[in-house]
Write a protein that holds these residues in place. Structure first.
Motif, PDB file in Angstrom:
ATOM      1  N   TYR A  46      -4.194 -11.710   0.046  1.00 22.38           N
ATOM      2  CA  TYR A  46      -4.384  -9.793  -0.591  1.00 22.38           C
ATOM      3  C   TYR A  46      -5.583 -10.205  -1.798  1.00 22.38           C
ATOM      4  O   TYR A  46      -4.724  -9.734  -2.646  1.00 22.38           O
ATOM      5  N   PRO A  49      -3.493   0.596  -3.562  1.00 24.25           N
ATOM      6  CA  PRO A  49      -2.758  -0.848  -3.182  1.00 24.25           C
ATOM      7  C   PRO A  49      -1.598  -0.950  -4.810  1.00 24.25           C
ATOM      8  O   PRO A  49      -1.647  -0.060  -5.867  1.00 24.25           O
ATOM      9  N   PHE A  79       0.808  -1.281   0.054  1.00 22.69           N
ATOM     10  CA  PHE A  79      -0.077  -0.111   0.072  1.00 22.69           C
ATOM     11  C   PHE A  79       0.751   1.376  -0.320  1.00 22.69           C
ATOM     12  O   PHE A  79       2.041   0.933   0.122  1.00 22.69           O
ATOM     13  N   LEU A 125      -6.237  -7.856  -3.699  1.00 27.81           N
ATOM     14  CA  LEU A 125      -5.421  -6.588  -4.491  1.00 27.81           C
ATOM     15  C   LEU A 125      -5.291  -7.275  -6.708  1.00 27.81           C
ATOM     16  O   LEU A 125      -4.951  -6.594  -6.844  1.00 27.81           O
ATOM     17  N   ASN A 144       0.081  -1.566  -8.076  1.00 29.57           N
ATOM     18  CA  ASN A 144      -0.905  -2.231  -9.270  1.00 29.57           C
ATOM     19  C   ASN A 144       0.173  -3.086 -10.228  1.00 29.57           C
ATOM     20  O   ASN A 144       0.466  -3.379 -11.695  1.00 29.57           O
ATOM     21  N   VAL A 168       0.418 -11.806  -1.988  1.00 32.18           N
ATOM     22  CA  VAL A 168      -0.803 -11.246  -2.740  1.00 32.18           C
ATOM     23  C   VAL A 168      -1.676 -11.743  -2.745  1.00 32.18           C
ATOM     24  O   VAL A 168      -2.782 -12.253  -2.814  1.00 32.18           O
TER      25      VAL A 168
END
Ligand SMILES: NC(=O)C1=CN([C@@H]2O[C@H](COP(=O)(O)OP(=O)(O)OC[C@H]3O[C@@H](n4cnc5c(N)ncnc54)[C@H](O)[C@@H]3O)[C@@H](O)[C@H]2O)C=CC1
Ligand SMILES: Nc1ncnc2c1ncn2[C@@H]1O[C@H](CO)C(=O)[C@H]1O
Length: 433
Positions: A144, A125, A118, A147, A127, A140
């Protein structure tokens, strides 16, 4: 949770780090050429790249190249011992979020990676992913997943990380387009081989001050890293015994004049044992018990599962004596074992990893991979790709002038005769170099 702009060992090391970064830039012509080529147009504008790759002076030059090309970047290291604290401090002082210090525990390691997901006070967030070994990618994907939709793609630095990506592709859990940087020829046939040829002996010497000439070493694995590692030791006057499972690599080792034996036999005569396989359970309890007194044991593969350190600690932890950070002595039935970097990759744990010039080749590929995924996203599906050969040749071309290499130029007639164009690519896809 409150935003932590950076976390490093000692921010006062930034000035020293900056001086070494400036020297490294003079040895990294590929990255500096990309800054010249793309610096004005800022093609990475809008990219928020989370990187998880050894936070070294060389990586600092990669980071600042990505920033020069327009990206926002946040960084953690992919190994608990590989950070160079002055490099991390210089990056933090430049205002780039970095969470890395030498000598983390596993909990701190994961905390650092988590911080990079982040960006800024508003917690935007990531990319884009730039990974080395797959720990960021796995965090990820597994922790997460929400995301993933906002991420355009990922690039992966090393053999073991690439192996994990192909596994994911096979079992349907690769959720993003991925570029395999490792298998650019100008990465694995240089960094893995010539990088280890420079940095393995450097690490063993810094850790042990052992006289290498006249010693006997076992090198487990004769792939790109094993080839460089065996040569590194041989050029220091070491008699090198290779172990392999692959008949082709074993035959290559024999053609280079190396003995090729089983680990069980080789350890009986070895003073030094190095694992380079990317596999697990290479040095096992029976091998430890057969080792000579004062044998130095280390790994230069990505993960620490090549040497059974857990067995050492659970059975002989009481005999463990720290000689100095990343150098520990265990005693087994009266014989001492000197374990380096707790079995983690020794060139970054006990030395500073590969030198800048070879890392410039690897990191020019990383930068081209990030550019490709960010600017041509729609070309890619959820698969693993390698960069096209013309970019591989571009990376090599960007490094020749620095070392005084002058190329011949094909005539049209010659080009036609061997079936290539004057500008290249010069080899078919199947060519092995
Ligand atoms: N420390 C560093 O700076 C670097 C580390 N690496 C890491 O080093 C490891 C090796 O990388 P590469 O050489 O590119 O892989 P590679 O696949 O080219 O070579 C590994 C070799 O080990 C052999 N091997 C596998 N299991 C074995 C066993 N049980 N006994 C003996 N040999 C065995 C394989 O046949 C293969 O030839 C990977 O984990 C990679 O990520 C890669 C580049 C640099
Ligand atoms: N000095 C260095 N800085 C950053 N990464 C490095 C360095 N030396 C080796 N590596 C990388 O470490 C990975 C293995 O984790 C490789 O494949 C190499 O590209």
């Amino acid at each position: 949770t409150t935003y932590v702009p950076y976390k490093v060992k000692d921010i006062s090391l930034a000035e020293w780090g900056r001086k070494e970064i400036e020297l490294a830039e003079a040895e990294m012509p590929g990255l500096m050429s990309l800054r010249t080529e793309f610096g004005a147009s800022k093609p990475l504008q809008g990219a928020r790249i989370a990187g998880c790759l050894h936070m070294t002076i060389q990586t600092a030059v990669l980071i600042e190249t990505l920033v020069e090309l327009g990206a926002d970047v946040s960084w953690s290291s992919c190994n608990i011992f590989s950070t160079q604290d002055h490099a991390a401090a210089a990056i933090a002082a430049a205002g780039i979020p970095v969470y890395a210090w030498k000598g983390m525990n596993e909990e701190e390691f994961n905390w650092c990676i988590e911080q990079t997901l982040f960006f800024g006070e508003d917690r935007q967030p990531l990319n884009m992913i730039l990974d080395d070994g797959g720990d960021l990618t796995n965090m990820v994907f597994d922790k997460y997943p929400e995301l993933i939709a906002g991420i355009k793609g990922l690039s992966e630095e090393t053999t073991t990380g690439v192996h994990r990506l192909y596994e994911r592709m096979k079992n349907g859990t690769l959720h993003l387009p991925a570029i395999n940087v490792n298998d650019s020829v100008t990465k694995s046939k240089f960094d893995n081989k010539y990088g280890c040829r420079e940095s393995l002996v450097d690490a063993i010497r810094r850790a042990t001050d052992l006289m290498l000439a006249g010693k006997v070493a076992v090198v487990a694995g004769y792939g790109d890293v094993g080839k460089g590692s065996a040569e590194s030791l041989r050029s220091a006057g070491v008699r090198v015994i290779v172990t392999e499972i692959d008949p082709i690599c074993a035959l290559q080792a024999a053609m280079e004049g190396f003995e090729v034996k089983k680990m069980a036999d080789a350890v009986k005569e070895a003073n030094i044992v190095v694992t380079t396989t990317g596999n697990k359970d290479i040095v096992r309890p029976e091998h430890f018990k057969a080792m000579k007194d004062k044998t130095v044991v280390c790994n230069i593969g990505h993960f620490d599962n090549e040497i059974d350190v857990a067995w050492l600690n659970s059975n002989y932890g009481a005999t463990k004596v720290e000689i100095k950070p990343q150098v520990d002595k265990y005693t087994i039935d009266g014989n001492d074992i000197i374990l380096l970097a707790e079995g983690r990759l020794v060139n970054l744990g006990c030395a500073t990893g590969h030198p800048s010039f070879v890392m410039s080749n690897s990191f020019t590929n990383q930068t081209l991979a990030q550019l490709e995924l960010w600017t041509n996203t729609d070309k890619y599906g959820k698969e693993v790709y390698t960069l096209p050969k013309h970019l591989d040749e571009k990376v090599a071309r960007l490094h020749l002038a620095h070392i005084g290499v002058e190329l011949e130029t094909l005539t049209q007639d010659q080009a036609a005769y061997i079936g290539v164009t004057v500008e290249g690519p010069y080899k078919p896809e199947a060519y092995r170099y």
